[in-house]
Design a protein around this motif. Structure first.
Motif, short mmCIF file in Angstrom:
data_model
loop_
_atom_site.label_atom_id
_atom_site.label_comp_id
_atom_site.label_asym_id
_atom_site.label_seq_id
_atom_site.Cartn_x
_atom_site.Cartn_y
_atom_site.Cartn_z
N SER A 162 -29.82 2.53 19.67
CA SER A 162 -28.34 2.81 20.10
C SER A 162 -28.20 3.48 21.43
N ARG A 178 -26.03 -2.71 17.34
CA ARG A 178 -25.13 -1.55 16.85
C ARG A 178 -25.71 -1.08 15.45
N ARG A 182 -17.21 -3.12 19.84
CA ARG A 182 -17.28 -3.66 18.40
C ARG A 182 -16.28 -5.07 18.44
#
Length: 180
Positions: free
Chosen positions: A92, A104, A138
């Motif tokens: 991360s 992720r 994301r």
């Protein structure tokens, strides 16, 4: 270490938020060769972002410089790690807006193709794309701007493949028809 004159993020802003296909080609080629050097030595950068350093070949300022006088340099090697030893440091680590999908959530299962995702997002920002920043990295689908050539759209699609098994390596990036 070289003294550099600015960074790509500021240069994009100076140019109105997007760069020409010619500028993208020049900077992507230079960044790809830099990344190839890193990968050929067995390392993963893990923190590529638009703060890639820009150096002028001659005096002056970035605002007035001709494109051929600007060289993109990869810096910020503080998070570099030996590949495939990704489990030395939590995955991360790095700038979340540019983190590859496989990095992720703390996964340690990634390789040098995660750097290609980051490089793809840098190119996406060169073309004016920014919505991935509001999703905190994301986002997995991208609306590649119309001004991108068909070859650049193809290359970018292969750099931003969600599944790393289908994502280009740095050598595939460098061999792409976009650079012909």
């Amino acid at each position: 270490m070289e003294l550099c004159d600015g960074n790509l993020a500021k240069y994009i802003q100076m140019k109105g938020g997007q760069l020409s296909n010619e500028a993208v080609k020049r900077f992507l080629l230079q960044m790809s060769y830099g990344l190839k050097y890193i990968h050929d030595k067995g390392y993963i950068h893990r923190d590529l972002k638009p703060n890639i350093l820009l150096k002028l070949q001659s005096g002056g300022s970035l605002q007035t410089a001709q494109l051929e006088d600007i060289v993109a340099k990869i810096g910020d090697l503080g998070l570099i790690t030996k590949s495939p030893d990704a489990n030395i440091v939590p995955s991360s680590i790095g700038y979340v807006d540019f983190m590859a999908p496989e990095r992720r959530g703390g996964s340690h299962n990634y390789d040098s193709r995660s750097d290609i995702w980051c490089l793809g997002l840098i190119v996406y920002e060169c073309l004016g794309g920014k919505e991935h920043r509001s999703t905190r990295g994301r986002q997995d689908k991208f609306n590649i701007p119309r001004q991108a050539s068909p070859e650049l759209k193809d290359l970018l699609g292969n750099m931003l493949a969600v599944n790393p098994e289908y994502r280009f390596s740095v050598n595939q990036v460098l061999q792409h028809e976009f650079f012909n």
